[in-house]
Design a protein around this motif. Structure first.
Motif, PDB file in Angstrom:
ATOM      1  N   PHE A  23       0.760  -1.236   0.079  1.00 34.56           N
ATOM      2  CA  PHE A  23      -0.010  -0.143  -0.021  1.00 34.56           C
ATOM      3  C   PHE A  23       0.851   1.290  -0.068  1.00 34.56           C
ATOM      4  N   ALA A  31      -6.128  10.420   0.021  1.00 28.85           N
ATOM      5  CA  ALA A  31      -6.114   9.009  -0.342  1.00 28.85           C
ATOM      6  C   ALA A  31      -7.297   8.391   0.634  1.00 28.85           C
ATOM      7  N   LEU A  33      -8.829   4.821   2.438  1.00 33.00           N
ATOM      8  CA  LEU A  33      -8.872   3.431   2.561  1.00 33.00           C
ATOM      9  C   LEU A  33     -10.322   2.786   2.919  1.00 33.00           C
ATOM     10  N   LYS A  41      -8.900  -1.946   8.619  1.00 36.54           N
ATOM     11  CA  LYS A  41      -8.411  -0.562   8.182  1.00 36.54           C
ATOM     12  C   LYS A  41      -7.707   0.087   9.420  1.00 36.54           C
ATOM     13  N   ARG A 220      -7.580   8.863  -4.729  1.00 34.32           N
ATOM     14  CA  ARG A 220      -7.212   7.477  -4.914  1.00 34.32           C
ATOM     15  C   ARG A 220      -8.085   6.819  -3.951  1.00 34.32           C
ATOM     16  N   SER A 222      -8.287   2.671  -1.793  1.00 37.04           N
ATOM     17  CA  SER A 222      -7.674   1.510  -1.700  1.00 37.04           C
ATOM     18  C   SER A 222      -8.863   0.715  -1.021  1.00 37.04           C
ATOM     19  N   MET A 229      -5.498  -6.062   0.493  1.00 37.34           N
ATOM     20  CA  MET A 229      -5.767  -5.409  -0.572  1.00 37.34           C
ATOM     21  C   MET A 229      -6.263  -6.054  -1.650  1.00 37.34           C
ATOM     22  N   THR A 231      -7.890  -4.304  -4.239  1.00 38.29           N
ATOM     23  CA  THR A 231      -8.068  -3.486  -5.438  1.00 38.29           C
ATOM     24  C   THR A 231      -7.669  -1.979  -5.065  1.00 38.29           C
ATOM     25  N   GLU A 232      -7.264  -1.107  -5.981  1.00 37.00           N
ATOM     26  CA  GLU A 232      -7.054   0.502  -5.901  1.00 37.00           C
ATOM     27  C   GLU A 232      -7.270   1.127  -6.871  1.00 37.00           C
ATOM     28  N   ILE A 238     -13.210   2.402  -8.579  1.00 34.05           N
ATOM     29  CA  ILE A 238     -13.693   1.742  -7.628  1.00 34.05           C
ATOM     30  C   ILE A 238     -15.339   1.477  -7.599  1.00 34.05           C
TER      31      ILE A 238
END
Ligand code: ATP
Length: 259
Positions: A23, A31, A33, A41, A220, A222, A229, A231-232, A238
């Motif tokens: 990551f 960004a 999460l 997380k 971004r 993630s 993880m 996908t990002e 997304i």
């Protein structure tokens, strides 16, 4: 990358919470999460900030290794955070709460404080000025003398953000900053997050469940699921990724509302 995690594995009593997670957070980015409840997380935040020690993997921040550093060292290196549940000193004023966050930065130490050396006084003045400036920045300077716990909930969250900013971070981690906020407070939060990046040059990483806010503010995203993880990408990527929709199946409606 400002922050780079490679193959981070964290487990508790044989239960793998983070499984070889790669990551990164780019310098100057906002960004986020995301991931279903229990995905790992907050554990990832705790690992970045030195509260948890991963069994494997590396973390670099601003080019330096930080894995297994103590939390106060990580703060001093430039990573600040807020918590999922507001954590303020109940008996302290708003201003004192923000000043308390700066102790990781002090240099003169206990002897200097007892003798009230000029260096100590200069440092106290600097702590006061920085704390006031951060309170002005988040828009609650007028409330600085009030007991922090007497503030409206949305403003208590701002005290926490001011306290984190007062440590002069390069990266700010916000754990569910929109939790408990009403619609207009959420709009104001988006604006504040953008100003933190644009006006202070601080990169921001959020954990957030409010998908509408996530899609508006993130550059971004993630996605963590069961410690991996999955996908990002950009908010658009997304929203249209079947793996993300799959990960959220079985969650409540709020979490399914990805649009
Ligand atoms: N100190 C700990 N000891 C044992 N297990 C832990 C510890 N910290 C986290 N876990 C476990 O790690 C898993 C992930 O928890 P975590 O809080 O990181 O998830 P999360 O994605 O932040 O969830 P939420 O969205 O509900 O806050 C959970 O199964 C949790 O029980």
């Amino acid at each position: 990358m400002l922050l780079q995690l490679e193959r981070i594995t964290l487990s508790f009593a044989g239960n793998t919470v983070l499984d070889a997670v790669d990551f990164g957070v780019a310098e100057g980015s906002i960004a986020t999460l995301i991931g279903p409840n229990g995905a790992g997380k907050t554990s990832l935040f705790n690992t970045i900030t030195g509260f948890y020690r991963p069994q494997q993997g590396s973390i670099h921040f601003d080019g330096a290794p930080i894995v297994k550093q103590k939390p106060h060292r990580v703060t001093r290196m430039g990573i600040a955070r807020t918590f999922q549940n507001v954590r303020l000193f109940r008996e302290m004023s708003v201003l004192e709460n923000v000043m308390a966050g700066m102790h990781c930065r002090t240099r003169s130490g206990a002897i200097g404080a007892i003798l009230r050396l000029p260096s100590q006084r200069a440092e106290e003045r600097e702590i006061l000025e920085t704390s006031e400036e951060c309170l002005r920045f988040v828009g609650i300077h007028d409330e600085r003398e009030r007991l922090a716990t007497n503030l409206a909930y949305g403003h208590q969250r701002r005290v926490e953000i001011a306290r984190a900013l007062a440590t002069r971070p390069k990266l700010l981690l916000l754990d569910e900053p929109a939790a408990g906020l009403n619609a207009s407070e959420k709009i104001a939060l988006i604006e504040l997050i953008r100003r933190i990046r644009d006006e202070r040059g601080v990169s921001v990483l959020l954990i957030e469940h409010d998908m509408s806010l996530v899609m508006k503010v993130s550059e971004r995203i993630s996605v963590l699921d069961h410690g991996s993880m999955i996908t990002e990408g950009s908010p658009h990527d997304i929203q249209n990724d079947p793996r993300v929709i799959e990960a959220y199946l079985g969650q409540d409606d709020e979490e399914l509302a990805l649009s």
